[in-house]
Design a protein around this motif. Sequence first.
Motif, PDB file in Angstrom:
ATOM      1  N   VAL A 106       0.671  -1.137   0.010  1.00  0.00           N
ATOM      2  CA  VAL A 106      -0.104   0.153  -0.055  1.00  0.00           C
ATOM      3  C   VAL A 106       1.196   1.231   0.155  1.00  0.00           C
ATOM      4  O   VAL A 106       2.009   1.106   0.536  1.00  0.00           O
ATOM      5  N   ARG A 107       0.428   2.227  -0.527  1.00  0.00           N
ATOM      6  CA  ARG A 107       1.174   3.490  -0.741  1.00  0.00           C
ATOM      7  C   ARG A 107       1.133   4.102   0.649  1.00  0.00           C
ATOM      8  O   ARG A 107       0.170   4.294   1.102  1.00  0.00           O
ATOM      9  N   ASP A 108       2.210   4.987   1.034  1.00  0.00           N
ATOM     10  CA  ASP A 108       2.347   5.606   2.215  1.00  0.00           C
ATOM     11  C   ASP A 108       3.043   6.869   1.841  1.00  0.00           C
ATOM     12  O   ASP A 108       4.391   6.956   2.015  1.00  0.00           O
ATOM     13  N   GLY A 109       2.554   7.796   1.068  1.00  0.00           N
ATOM     14  CA  GLY A 109       3.397   8.968   0.652  1.00  0.00           C
ATOM     15  C   GLY A 109       3.978   8.651  -0.584  1.00  0.00           C
ATOM     16  O   GLY A 109       3.443   7.864  -1.365  1.00  0.00           O
ATOM     17  N   ASP A 110       5.257   8.627  -0.482  1.00  0.00           N
ATOM     18  CA  ASP A 110       6.055   8.236  -1.679  1.00  0.00           C
ATOM     19  C   ASP A 110       6.376   6.703  -1.559  1.00  0.00           C
ATOM     20  O   ASP A 110       7.385   6.355  -2.412  1.00  0.00           O
ATOM     21  N   ASP A 111       6.518   6.301  -0.350  1.00  0.00           N
ATOM     22  CA  ASP A 111       6.875   4.888  -0.064  1.00  0.00           C
ATOM     23  C   ASP A 111       5.874   3.946  -0.227  1.00  0.00           C
ATOM     24  O   ASP A 111       4.538   4.140  -0.372  1.00  0.00           O
ATOM     25  N   TRP A 112       6.400   2.649   0.022  1.00  0.00           N
ATOM     26  CA  TRP A 112       5.134   1.575  -0.148  1.00  0.00           C
ATOM     27  C   TRP A 112       5.482   0.927   1.267  1.00  0.00           C
ATOM     28  O   TRP A 112       6.683   0.660   1.817  1.00  0.00           O
ATOM     29  N   LEU A 113       4.442   0.259   1.730  1.00  0.00           N
ATOM     30  CA  LEU A 113       4.354  -0.580   3.021  1.00  0.00           C
ATOM     31  C   LEU A 113       3.954  -2.208   2.665  1.00  0.00           C
ATOM     32  O   LEU A 113       3.016  -2.220   1.818  1.00  0.00           O
ATOM     33  N   LEU A 114       5.033  -3.055   2.689  1.00  0.00           N
ATOM     34  CA  LEU A 114       4.741  -4.632   2.202  1.00  0.00           C
ATOM     35  C   LEU A 114       4.416  -5.064   3.481  1.00  0.00           C
ATOM     36  O   LEU A 114       5.023  -5.114   4.510  1.00  0.00           O
ATOM     37  N   THR A 115       3.320  -6.018   3.517  1.00  0.00           N
ATOM     38  CA  THR A 115       2.952  -6.938   4.608  1.00  0.00           C
ATOM     39  C   THR A 115       2.330  -8.104   3.859  1.00  0.00           C
ATOM     40  O   THR A 115       1.650  -8.279   3.020  1.00  0.00           O
ATOM     41  N   GLY A 116       2.838  -9.412   4.515  1.00  0.00           N
ATOM     42  CA  GLY A 116       2.496 -10.673   4.001  1.00  0.00           C
ATOM     43  C   GLY A 116       3.516 -11.570   4.302  1.00  0.00           C
ATOM     44  O   GLY A 116       4.381 -11.330   5.108  1.00  0.00           O
ATOM     45  N   ASN A 117       3.286 -13.028   3.884  1.00  0.00           N
ATOM     46  CA  ASN A 117       4.162 -13.953   3.908  1.00  0.00           C
ATOM     47  C   ASN A 117       4.241 -14.527   2.598  1.00  0.00           C
ATOM     48  O   ASN A 117       3.368 -14.861   2.031  1.00  0.00           O
ATOM     49  N   LYS A 118       5.420 -15.346   2.562  1.00  0.00           N
ATOM     50  CA  LYS A 118       5.674 -16.077   1.281  1.00  0.00           C
ATOM     51  C   LYS A 118       6.326 -17.138   1.817  1.00  0.00           C
ATOM     52  O   LYS A 118       7.139 -17.318   2.671  1.00  0.00           O
ATOM     53  N   MET A 119       6.173 -18.562   1.050  1.00  0.00           N
ATOM     54  CA  MET A 119       6.537 -19.842   1.576  1.00  0.00           C
ATOM     55  C   MET A 119       7.328 -20.520   0.715  1.00  0.00           C
ATOM     56  O   MET A 119       7.146 -20.348  -0.896  1.00  0.00           O
ATOM     57  N   TRP A 120       8.115 -21.558   1.112  1.00  0.00           N
ATOM     58  CA  TRP A 120       8.816 -22.270   0.364  1.00  0.00           C
ATOM     59  C   TRP A 120       9.887 -21.597  -0.758  1.00  0.00           C
ATOM     60  O   TRP A 120       9.791 -21.797  -1.861  1.00  0.00           O
TER      61      TRP A 120
ATOM     62  N   ALA B 156      13.359 -14.100   7.389  1.00  0.00           N
ATOM     63  CA  ALA B 156      13.281 -15.136   6.305  1.00  0.00           C
ATOM     64  C   ALA B 156      13.928 -16.382   7.256  1.00  0.00           C
ATOM     65  O   ALA B 156      14.787 -16.960   7.052  1.00  0.00           O
ATOM     66  N   PRO B 157      12.914 -16.797   8.289  1.00  0.00           N
ATOM     67  CA  PRO B 157      13.206 -18.168   8.940  1.00  0.00           C
ATOM     68  C   PRO B 157      13.265 -19.271   7.880  1.00  0.00           C
ATOM     69  O   PRO B 157      12.720 -19.616   7.178  1.00  0.00           O
ATOM     70  N   GLU B 158      14.453 -20.182   8.343  1.00  0.00           N
ATOM     71  CA  GLU B 158      14.681 -21.297   7.353  1.00  0.00           C
ATOM     72  C   GLU B 158      13.549 -22.342   7.931  1.00  0.00           C
ATOM     73  O   GLU B 158      13.217 -22.552   8.934  1.00  0.00           O
TER      74      GLU B 158
ATOM     75  N   SER C  79      13.214 -21.327   2.817  1.00  0.00           N
ATOM     76  CA  SER C  79      12.595 -20.462   3.786  1.00  0.00           C
ATOM     77  C   SER C  79      11.170 -19.827   3.766  1.00  0.00           C
ATOM     78  O   SER C  79      10.774 -20.216   2.716  1.00  0.00           O
ATOM     79  N   GLU C  80      10.723 -19.278   4.774  1.00  0.00           N
ATOM     80  CA  GLU C  80       9.648 -18.500   4.479  1.00  0.00           C
ATOM     81  C   GLU C  80      10.150 -17.053   4.679  1.00  0.00           C
ATOM     82  O   GLU C  80      10.981 -16.793   5.267  1.00  0.00           O
ATOM     83  N   LEU C  81       9.093 -16.045   4.002  1.00  0.00           N
ATOM     84  CA  LEU C  81       9.589 -14.641   3.912  1.00  0.00           C
ATOM     85  C   LEU C  81       8.516 -14.197   4.774  1.00  0.00           C
ATOM     86  O   LEU C  81       7.401 -14.214   4.422  1.00  0.00           O
ATOM     87  N   VAL C  82       8.779 -13.305   5.562  1.00  0.00           N
ATOM     88  CA  VAL C  82       7.865 -12.457   6.403  1.00  0.00           C
ATOM     89  C   VAL C  82       8.044 -11.133   6.423  1.00  0.00           C
ATOM     90  O   VAL C  82       9.141 -10.539   6.546  1.00  0.00           O
ATOM     91  N   LEU C  83       7.100 -10.314   5.974  1.00  0.00           N
ATOM     92  CA  LEU C  83       7.167  -8.881   5.503  1.00  0.00           C
ATOM     93  C   LEU C  83       6.076  -8.204   6.542  1.00  0.00           C
ATOM     94  O   LEU C  83       4.807  -8.318   6.311  1.00  0.00           O
ATOM     95  N   ASP C  84       6.764  -7.574   7.564  1.00  0.00           N
ATOM     96  CA  ASP C  84       5.981  -6.849   8.615  1.00  0.00           C
ATOM     97  C   ASP C  84       6.072  -5.337   8.391  1.00  0.00           C
ATOM     98  O   ASP C  84       6.978  -4.781   8.851  1.00  0.00           O
ATOM     99  N   ASN C  85       5.303  -4.839   7.601  1.00  0.00           N
ATOM    100  CA  ASN C  85       5.238  -3.452   7.238  1.00  0.00           C
ATOM    101  C   ASN C  85       6.525  -3.062   6.818  1.00  0.00           C
ATOM    102  O   ASN C  85       7.037  -2.050   7.437  1.00  0.00           O
ATOM    103  N   VAL C  86       7.140  -3.533   5.847  1.00  0.00           N
ATOM    104  CA  VAL C  86       8.326  -3.312   5.326  1.00  0.00           C
ATOM    105  C   VAL C  86       8.174  -2.071   4.616  1.00  0.00           C
ATOM    106  O   VAL C  86       7.527  -1.973   3.392  1.00  0.00           O
ATOM    107  N   ARG C  87       9.088  -0.846   4.827  1.00  0.00           N
ATOM    108  CA  ARG C  87       8.698   0.294   3.999  1.00  0.00           C
ATOM    109  C   ARG C  87       9.984   0.237   3.202  1.00  0.00           C
ATOM    110  O   ARG C  87      11.026   0.000   3.447  1.00  0.00           O
ATOM    111  N   LEU C  88       9.517   0.530   1.910  1.00  0.00           N
ATOM    112  CA  LEU C  88      10.507   0.631   0.700  1.00  0.00           C
ATOM    113  C   LEU C  88      10.050   2.006   0.021  1.00  0.00           C
ATOM    114  O   LEU C  88       8.746   2.467  -0.144  1.00  0.00           O
ATOM    115  N   PRO C  89      11.282   2.609  -0.435  1.00  0.00           N
ATOM    116  CA  PRO C  89      10.967   3.833  -1.381  1.00  0.00           C
ATOM    117  C   PRO C  89      10.240   3.491  -2.821  1.00  0.00           C
ATOM    118  O   PRO C  89      10.342   2.339  -3.149  1.00  0.00           O
TER     119      PRO C  89
END
Length: 392
Positions: A156-170, A204-206, A219-229
């Motif tokens: 989701v947009r937060d000003g000029d940044d992005w906030l990522l939330t979710g999980n990826k697996m395998w 990224a817990p193995e 691994s699993e990828l865990v994204l907890d409000n990761v702020r990105l430009p």
Amino acid sequence: MAPRTPVAPLDLFATDPLIGEDERAMRDTVRRFVEDRLKPGLPEWYENGSLPVRELARELGELGVLGMHLEGYGCAGTSATAYGLACMELEAGDSGIRSLVSVQGSLAMFAIWQHGSEEQKQEWLPRMAAGEAIGCFGLTEPDFGSNPAGMRTRAVRDGDDWLLTGNKMWITNGSVADVAVVWAQTEDKVRGFVVPADAPGFSAPEIKKKLSLRASVTSELVLDNVRLPGSAVLPEASGLSGPLSCLNEARFGIVFGALGAARDCLETAIEYAATREIFDKPLAAYQLTQAKLADMSVELGKGMLLALHLGRLKDEGKLSSDQVSVGKLNNVREAIAIARECRTLLGAAGITLEFPIMRHANNLESVLTYEGTSEVHQLVIGQSLTGSAAFR
């Protein structure tokens, strides 16, 4: 009748003349690396469920196989067929090694190379080609594998940044990666993001206790409000066509790679049968043994001819995604059948890590279902033949 000099299974198909001199040289270089560097360590790595990824990544970078079919940015720029042959030799060592190279080059690097900005390419691709930086590819989720359109990871947009939330697996390479290419739903379409592994909120817990691909980091990828430009977005990818284009690259490597595992099993079984005596003569001298070896060699050779044909189509820019599905479906299905049959020829010895066959068979159980399950590829081919989608 005097005994004849044995030939290798693929020699029955005379495939070497179908391969260019440069491609053969690359294949042979990778084969030597696998024999000398990888095979001695693979039984222990597999048994311990570990792999010296960073050390091997640098060596594979020096070998020139990371992103080898890409142009520029330190990549070798080889033919697609040469890349396929390299995958075949790597998987003759272990599917986990080929997965490391495939995820690095055909998923993470290809995503940036094909869909990224020039700044993203300059920042990551030279280091990834050299094995100095490791990448992973975050598409699959705990509840969404074959149906990536249902992904729950959100950006989701937060000003000029992005906030990522979710999980990826395998996610192969996840917990050792320096950068992750992560796909997420936005208010518009699915978009790709270049996520540095040191970004706050990224972990990224193995995944442990695997019975397949043990010589590989998963691994699993865990994204907890990761702020990105805003510059983290892959600008040339919008919608699922972005990640699916990357998956086609990886599937192409599997078309060749699975044959490497099958070939290694078959060569091992032939060598074992020639020296194992039963009822006072070699196992190889029995009709049932020879029938098994003949049938497996025919399927291996047919798979090789198919792979080389698809490689040439790809080099000419004529390869379609449903043709990649044909190759992946056939060659992995036949490879795992060959591995299982070879195991029967070795009897009890076939279940030990003294021989590679059970290791290959276990690995191929994963290869059978990742980068598209056999059922999904059947439906892709079925849609191509009938014009009707049957995914739902």
